[in-house]
Design an enzyme around this catalytic site. Structure first.
Site, PDB file in Angstrom:
ATOM      1  N   SER A 118     -17.479  78.796 -17.727  1.00 51.32           N
ATOM      2  CA  SER A 118     -17.635  79.789 -16.980  1.00 51.32           C
ATOM      3  C   SER A 118     -19.079  81.047 -18.141  1.00 51.32           C
ATOM      4  O   SER A 118     -18.717  80.458 -19.091  1.00 51.32           O
ATOM      5  CB  SER A 118     -16.822  81.313 -17.665  1.00 51.32           C
ATOM      6  OG  SER A 118     -17.275  83.230 -16.860  1.00 51.32           O
ATOM      7  N   HIS A 123     -30.199  90.648 -18.521  1.00 49.67           N
ATOM      8  CA  HIS A 123     -31.060  90.483 -18.779  1.00 49.67           C
ATOM      9  C   HIS A 123     -31.689  92.174 -18.443  1.00 49.67           C
ATOM     10  O   HIS A 123     -31.023  92.928 -17.552  1.00 49.67           O
ATOM     11  CB  HIS A 123     -32.330  90.562 -18.558  1.00 49.67           C
ATOM     12  CG  HIS A 123     -31.493  88.758 -18.165  1.00 49.67           C
ATOM     13  ND1 HIS A 123     -31.854  87.898 -19.881  1.00 49.67           N
ATOM     14  CD2 HIS A 123     -30.703  87.680 -17.323  1.00 49.67           C
ATOM     15  CE1 HIS A 123     -31.623  86.681 -19.699  1.00 49.67           C
ATOM     16  NE2 HIS A 123     -30.833  86.392 -17.902  1.00 49.67           N
ATOM     17  N   CYS A 146     -14.866  79.908 -12.712  1.00 48.04           N
ATOM     18  CA  CYS A 146     -14.750  79.197 -12.632  1.00 48.04           C
ATOM     19  C   CYS A 146     -13.221  79.670 -12.441  1.00 48.04           C
ATOM     20  O   CYS A 146     -11.988  79.326 -13.231  1.00 48.04           O
ATOM     21  CB  CYS A 146     -14.433  77.530 -12.523  1.00 48.04           C
ATOM     22  SG  CYS A 146     -16.059  76.941 -12.667  1.00 48.04           S
TER      23      CYS A 146
END
Length: 269
Positions: A118, A123, A146
Site C-alpha cells: 500500500s 500534497h 491491497c
C-alpha cells in the site's frame, strides 16, 4: 460474488484487488490585500506543514493496520508540502466483522486491520487569484490498499482532520482476485455510494452530488457546505468591519468561488 460479514468468499491465495480512495479538500478565504494573502498562506503552511501531514498519515496507516516502511516529506518554497508513505502488512490484532459493511469508519483507534502492499500520499496546493481577493488551499490525499480492507474506512477520520468548505471524493476498485474455483472477483464488497461512509452529522452540513459508474467500480461524491457565514471566509477581521456593499460583494465572490469548484466549471463563461 461478494462476501458478507458472516459468509465470506474463500479466495485462492492473497486478495489482489487494489482499492484507492482519493480525498480532496478545499478551504477558501477572502484576502483584501497582498499582506492579508501572505498572512493567510503563511498560516496554512504552518497549520498543514509536512510534519503535521505526516502525523495525519501515520494515524491513517494505524487505522488500516499498516507498517510504515518509508516516509518522504517536503515543505516547498514558497508554499505547499508533500508526504509520501510506503507501507506494508502490519500486525493483525483482529479482522473486524464490519469490514464489508457500508458504514462510516472510526476515528483513530487500535490497529485492527491488515493489508499487504500500500501507499498513502498527501500534497497541498495553496494558491490565490491574480487580482488578490480570493485565496484557496487544497489538499489531495490518496490511500491505496491491497487486500481485504477498504480505505473508505479512513474517510471519517480524514474529514475530521481538515477544515473543509468543499470536498471531492473518489473511490475505485482495480484488478481482480480469484476464489478457490478460479472464478474472478472484480470487487469483494457491496457499495452503493461513498456517502454511506460519511457520518450523518457530517452529511447534514453539506450539499452532496454522486457521479457513479457502477459497472466499472468507480464512485465519485462531491460536497459543499450548506451554511454560509461570511466571517468564516475573512482572515484577521469580521464582517462587522465592512460596509454593507463591500460585505455583499465579498459574499458574492466567495460564493461564486465555491460554486465553481463544486460544479467544476467557470460560472461566468
Amino acid at each position: 460474488m461478494k462476501g458478507t460479514p458472516d459468509q465470506r468468499v474463500t479466495l485462492h491465495g492473497f486478495n489482489n484487488l487494489t482499492k484507492t480512495l482519493s480525498y480532496n479538500m478545499y478551504d477558501i478565504c477572502f484576502t483584501r490585500s497582498k499582506e492579508e494573502r501572505e498572512a493567510y498562506i503563511a498560516y496554512i503552511d504552518e497549520q498543514y506543514n509536512a510534519d503535521r501531514l505526516t502525523a495525519i498519515l501515520k494515524q491513517v496507516a494505524d487505522m488500516i493496520g499498516a507498517h510504515v516502511l518509508n516516509i518522504s516529506k517536503q515543505d516547498y518554497v514558497p508554499q505547499g508540502a508533500s508526504v509520501t508513505m510506503l507501507v506494508s502488512e502490519g500486525p493483525v490484532v483482529e479482522v473486524p466483522t464490519e469490514s464489508y459493511e457500508e458504514s462510516p469508519g472510526p476515528l483513530p483507534e487500535a490497529v485492527v486491520l491488515a493489508l499487504d502492499k500500500s501507499h498513502i500520499t498527501v500534497h497541498t496546493y495553496p494558491e490565490f487569484h491574480p487580482d488578490e481577493g480570493i485565496s484557496t488551499f487544497r489538499a489531495d490525499i490518496d490511500v491505496s490498499t491491497c487486500g481485504e480492507i477498504s480505505p473508505l474506512k479512513t474517510l471519517n477520520f480524514l474529514i475530521h482532520s481538515f477544515d473543509t468548505d468543499i470536498m471531492t471524493i473518489d473511490y475505485r476498485v482495480r484488478g481482480f482476485t480469484r476464489d478457490i474455483s478460479g472464478h474472478k472477483l472484480f470487487i469483494d464488497h457491496e457499495i452503493s455510494s461513498i456517502q454511506n461512509y460519511i457520518p450523518d452529522e457530517i452529511k447534514s452540513l453539506y450539499d452532496m452530488i454522486d457521479v457513479n459508474v457502477y459497472q466499472e467500480n468507480i464512485f465519485h461524491t462531491k460536497c459543499k457546505l450548506k451554511k454560509f457565514d461570511l466571517n468564516n471566509y475573512l482572515f484577521g477581521y469580521t464582517k462587522e468591519r465592512l460596509a454593507p456593499p463591500e460585505a455583499e460583494e465579498i459574499t458574492e465572490r466567495v460564493r461564486m468561488e465555491m460554486d465553481e469548484i463544486y460544479y467544476g466549471k467557470n460560472m461566468y463563461d
